[in-house]
Design an enzyme around this catalytic site. Structure first.
Site: not given
Ligand code: GLN
Length: 540
Positions: A387, A516, A518
């Site tokens: 992310c 994600h 994970e």
């Molecule tokens: N802050 C980034 C976004 O909003 C990444 C979000 C995250 O890592 N879950 O796109």
């Protein structure tokens, strides 16, 4: 068989492992052939966990249907090995929101709507809904916080009301803590006795007590607790600290926890089938050779303490992959801000076998992450970006390979000259109007993989489904330039509009994913990308 409800409440202090206990008992019951699901009740007024700072609340676990929930939901998924959806999570905020909406729609038919019984009734309606729609034999319901707190009192009232509705369908388990104060050198049961009494004041009597402690509770203290708390001695379950939480189902099973729980319902107890599970715990025992992974984040520190819980699912996914490869994971928690203050500290990264940068929000610490990614790329240390960790990898590549020194994400600098990461279409309105709760791109989406990439080889399929939680995305205006400079787009949304995965080829492993992974890793089924990453780390 009508559904049985097992409530798990906490005594003495928070963080004693109610989640792991709930999940482990669920696993034991499931291993006996029952259909089981687990629910989490968070006493916060927040409607979901998405608006809570992870330092205060721990990881935000995202369900397949895009709910931002408590990290314990992740424990349930990992132990039960099934996807759990949004109905299984509630907060005080969510419950009140339903009651107020119903009142606005005249659904109470002119009644005076009261905290009691209408709020606990809404809690019960939600629990019954899960039992009915999921058609399970057992619903385990974990009530956050500890008895005696003001915050969870209405949930305990719901428990009491469900028990008086049908006493034989409800059991209560108190997970308590038994300290061994070093100055005394003896395990003390009194705090737990107080917790039982405190539960009693709300009309709740624990049927079982799980004794969390440094050492296993001994016979005299077990008898004492049984006598003073009015619980049969075989309903006192020892749960001393263990080297891995995955051992808890077996520890419970050896003490006949499932059997005595079923007996208390007047039910026969089929044999537990935990063979697969013991294969896992044996693998954990056998893995002695180490693999060292650095996780670079910013949500660890609170005063003098470090909170790896913030990245719980990432940590578990690294463990699952490492054990499956016969290695013992050693994880270093590194603070990205350290590299901003003193870039010479980056040298410590050379001792790592792999570097992972998990999700994150906001501006603090981001430059340190970008420096660490540059180090990993240039020193050919396996890198896995998740992310924000993927977005930072794109920024790093644009800055240092393309020479676009002002490349940035607009989350960091809304006026960036080269916004290689920008706000997703349809998100501007949310940001402008301050509609920030529950409006990220959330939940499972499909992603097509480009053939012959590291990612495609790891997954071994052409299309994947992964969970998301973000507001910003790869800016397609820069896609061609970045691809020409060697950044490989190895995954995109089926309509080709969203870049979901990037990687570089002249590197042992350098992959960034917008989603994600994970959240989908399970102890018995490690996630393929984590496995590929740890494999590369081992080879390094
Ligand atoms: N802050 C980034 C976004 O909003 C990444 C979000 C995250 O890592 N879950 O796109």
């Amino acid at each position: 068989m009508p559904t049985k409800f097992i409530f798990v409440i906490g005594g003495v202090m928070s963080g004693v492992g109610k989640g792991a206990s709930t999940a482990s008992l669920g696993r034991v019951l499931a291993s006996k052939g029952f259909q089981v699901t687990a629910m989490k009740i968070d006493p916060y007024i927040n409607v979901d966990a998405g608006t809570m700072n992870p330092i205060e609340h721990g990881e935000v676990f995202v369900t397949i249907d895009g709910d931002e929930t408590d990290q314990d939901m992740g424990n349930y998924e990992r132990f039960l090995d099934e996807d759990i959806t949004r109905e299984n999570y509630m907060t005080t905020g969510r419950v009140y929101q339903s009651v107020i909406n119903r009142e606005r729609n005249m659904e109470y038919g002119g009644k005076c709507v009261q905290v009691v019984p209408h709020v606990p009734e809404e809690v019960i309606r939600r629990i019954d809904y899960v039992a009915q729609t999921k058609k399970v034999d057992f619903v385990l319901i974990e009530i956050g916080g500890t008895v005696g707190e003001y915050e969870n009192i209405l949930f305990l009232e719901a428990l009491r009301m469900m028990k008086s509705r049908d006493p034989n369908s409800v059991r209560t388990i108190l997970v308590s803590y038994l300290p061994v104060p070093p100055s005394i050198g003896e395990m003390k049961t009194k705090p737990t006795q107080h917790a039982v009494r405190e539960a009693g004041r709300t009309g709740v009597t624990p049927d079982f007590i799980v004794c969390r402690s440094e050492e296993t509770i001994d016979l005299p203290r077990r008898e004492k607790l049984a006598q003073f708390c009015g619980v049969p001695a075989n309903h006192i379950i020892a749960a001393a600290n263990v080297s891995s939480i995955y051992k808890i189902p077996q520890i419970f099973d050896e003490q006949g926890f499932g059997d005595s729980l079923l007996a208390s319902f007047g039910m026969k107890s089929p044999k537990s089938r935990l063979k697969e599970w013991s294969t896992l715990t044996n693998a954990i025992e056998r893995a002695t050779e180490e693999v060292t992974i650095g996780v670079i984040g910013k949500y660890f520190a609170t005063g003098d303490f470090v909170l790896p819980d913030v990245y719980l699912s990432v940590l578990e996914a690294i463990k699952h992959a490492s054990w499956s490869l016969g290695r013992k994971p050693v994880i270093s928690w590194l603070n990205s801000e350290d590299y901003e203050q003193d870039p010479s500290k980056l040298d410590e990264l050379k001792n790592l076998d792999g570097i992972l940068i998990p999700g994150g929000f906001g501006t603090r610490g981001i430059e340190g992450k970008i420096l660490a990614i540059q180090y990993a790329r240039e020193h050919k240390i396996p890198y896995f970006g998740i992310c924000y960790g993927m977005q930072c990898a794109v920024i790093e590549y644009a800055r240092n390979v393309l020479g676009m020194s002002e490349a940035n994400t607009v989350e960091m600098n809304p006026k960036a000259n080269n916004p290689v990461i920008h706000l997703m279409e349809n998100q501007q309105e949310n940001v402008d109007q301050g509609k920030l709760g529950g409006t990220l791109r959330l939940g499972t989406y499909p992603c097509n993989l480009a053939p012959k990439t590291v990612t495609a080889r790891a997954y071994g399929v052409q299309q994947i489904h992964e969970r998301h939680r973000h507001r910003y995305e790869f800016n397609n205006d820069y896609r061609e330039t970045l691809e020409k400079a060697g950044l490989v787009v190895s995954g995109e949304s089926p309509d080709g509009q969203l870049v979901e995965i990037v990687e570089i080829s002249d590197h042992p492993f350098f992959v960034g994913v917008q989603f994600h992974p994970e959240f989908q890793s399970r102890p018995l089924r490690p996630h393929p990308l984590f496995t590929a990453f740890v494999q590369a780390a081992i080879e390094k």
